[in-house]
Motif scaffolding. Structure first.
Motif, short mmCIF file in Angstrom:
data_model
loop_
_atom_site.label_atom_id
_atom_site.label_comp_id
_atom_site.label_asym_id
_atom_site.label_seq_id
_atom_site.Cartn_x
_atom_site.Cartn_y
_atom_site.Cartn_z
N LEU A 18 50.77 40.94 45.16
CA LEU A 18 50.01 42.16 45.46
C LEU A 18 50.64 42.82 46.69
N ARG A 19 51.09 44.03 46.52
CA ARG A 19 51.78 44.74 47.59
C ARG A 19 51.01 45.99 47.99
N GLY A 32 32.45 35.88 40.49
CA GLY A 32 31.24 35.63 39.72
C GLY A 32 30.63 36.91 39.18
N GLY A 33 29.65 36.74 38.29
CA GLY A 33 28.91 37.87 37.75
C GLY A 33 29.71 38.68 36.75
N ASP A 34 29.23 39.89 36.49
CA ASP A 34 29.89 40.78 35.54
C ASP A 34 31.12 41.43 36.18
N GLY A 35 32.04 41.79 35.34
CA GLY A 35 33.22 42.51 35.82
C GLY A 35 34.39 41.59 36.10
N PRO A 36 35.53 42.18 36.39
CA PRO A 36 36.76 41.40 36.62
C PRO A 36 36.72 40.67 37.96
N PRO A 37 37.56 39.66 38.13
CA PRO A 37 37.65 39.00 39.43
C PRO A 37 38.34 39.89 40.45
N PHE A 38 37.88 39.78 41.70
CA PHE A 38 38.46 40.57 42.78
C PHE A 38 38.92 39.66 43.91
N LEU A 39 39.91 40.14 44.63
CA LEU A 39 40.34 39.52 45.88
C LEU A 39 40.20 40.56 46.99
N LEU A 67 42.03 41.70 40.12
CA LEU A 67 43.00 40.70 39.71
C LEU A 67 43.36 40.78 38.23
N THR A 68 42.68 41.65 37.50
CA THR A 68 43.05 41.90 36.11
C THR A 68 44.14 42.96 36.04
N THR A 69 43.94 44.06 36.75
CA THR A 69 44.95 45.13 36.77
C THR A 69 46.00 44.90 37.86
N ARG A 70 45.69 44.01 38.83
CA ARG A 70 46.58 43.69 39.95
C ARG A 70 46.83 44.91 40.83
#
Length: 292
Positions: free
Chosen positions: A12-13, A27-34, A48-51
């Protein structure tokens, strides 16, 4: 022959500055996030799905963001801690990007806060204060003080801490400048026990609540694990020798199988949590690591 260390799956840049804090929200609905916090106050929300970074928030008056944590009851709310001596609560619902509340801690150190959600909609925050040896625990919604925890003996500056829910109530483990760990009974505002775990300042710690076993690192080459007995006494357990001195952060994986350490030598080391057996050394970074 041992296998070479794995390469990154992706990079990730675009953070624009040194990344000083990280937090996964999966957790929960939706994609994972950082969530990442930079040395210039930017908070990136990486899908983290689309990066890609879906949102970039400017925070803490351009000062470094040293800690981030989302609330379990809502993916749209999170809390951040910055070098502007403030803790901020954010609301991102309905496409907002606003700080709904903030707390001036007065702390000029680098000790990260610790958040404990006691029930849906209610949470306790442990934060460092302008008194360098002191921990303050407050209720998040009202910032109502719950207690102040300060050792009777001179242990030096508060360096790191972790709070969790035990059967008897909230418990906090704090690491201090002289290498000591203190296990605090938050409800009764007193220490359960104290352990001199390191000859150098305790830089980081984590605990496996299910196993009643924790681990800490310092500026030396030793990782020290320790246990809690039925009376909440801290006791030395295993240790492992590192190749190079200095550990800035460590985390036990949620399944209790793997431990990761962030070293001053710019490497991430992965160990088996049960026996502290080295598994891999990740050597992609070129500056000191922080894990969260």
């Amino acid at each position: 022959m041992s296998r070479p260390p794995p390469e990154p799956l992706y990079i990730l840049r675009g953070s624009g500055a040194t990344v000083n804090s990280l937090h996964f929200c999966c957790g929960g609905d939706g994609p994972p996030f950082l969530y990442s916090g930079s040395g210039k106050g930017a908070i990136h929300m990486w899908n983290l799905t689309t990066r890609r970074a879906e949102r970039i928030l400017e925070s803490h008056a351009g000062n470094s963001v040293i800690w981030l944590h989302t609330f379990k009851d809502s993916r749209s709310r999170f809390v951040s801690q910055g070098r502007d001596l403030r803790v901020c609560v954010w609301d991102l619902s309905e496409d907002r990007r606003t700080v709904t509340d903030s707390l001036l801690t007065g702390s000029v150190g680098f000790c990260q806060c610790s958040l404990l959600e006691t029930r849906p909609g209610a949470a306790l925050l442990a934060h460092p204060t302008e008194n360098m040896e002191e921990v303050s625990v407050v209720e998040v919604k009202s910032w109502t003080p719950v207690c102040t925890l300060k050792p009777d003996s001179k242990l030096g500056m508060l360096m790191c801490m972790k709070m969790w829910q035990a059967d008897s109530g909230p418990v906090l483990c704090a690491g201090y400048e002289d290498g000591s760990l203190v296990l605090w009974d938050v409800s009764h505002r007193r220490p359960f026990s104290c352990l001199k775990a390191h000859p150098e300042p305790v830089m980081c710690l984590d605990i496996d609540v299910c196993k009643q076993k924790g681990i800490s690192g310092s500026s030396e080459k030793i990782l020290q694990s320790w246990t809690l007995d039925n009376q909440q006494n801290l006791q030395m357990h295993d240790s492992v020798q590192m190749t190079n001195p200095g550990v800035s952060q460590l985390r036990i994986r949620v399944d209790g199988k793997v431990l990761a350490t962030a070293g001053w030598d710019n490497n991430i080391r992965v160990l088996g949590w049960k026996k502290l057996k080295p598994l891999a050394v990740l050597q992609h970074h070129t500056d000191m690591e922080w894990l969260q």
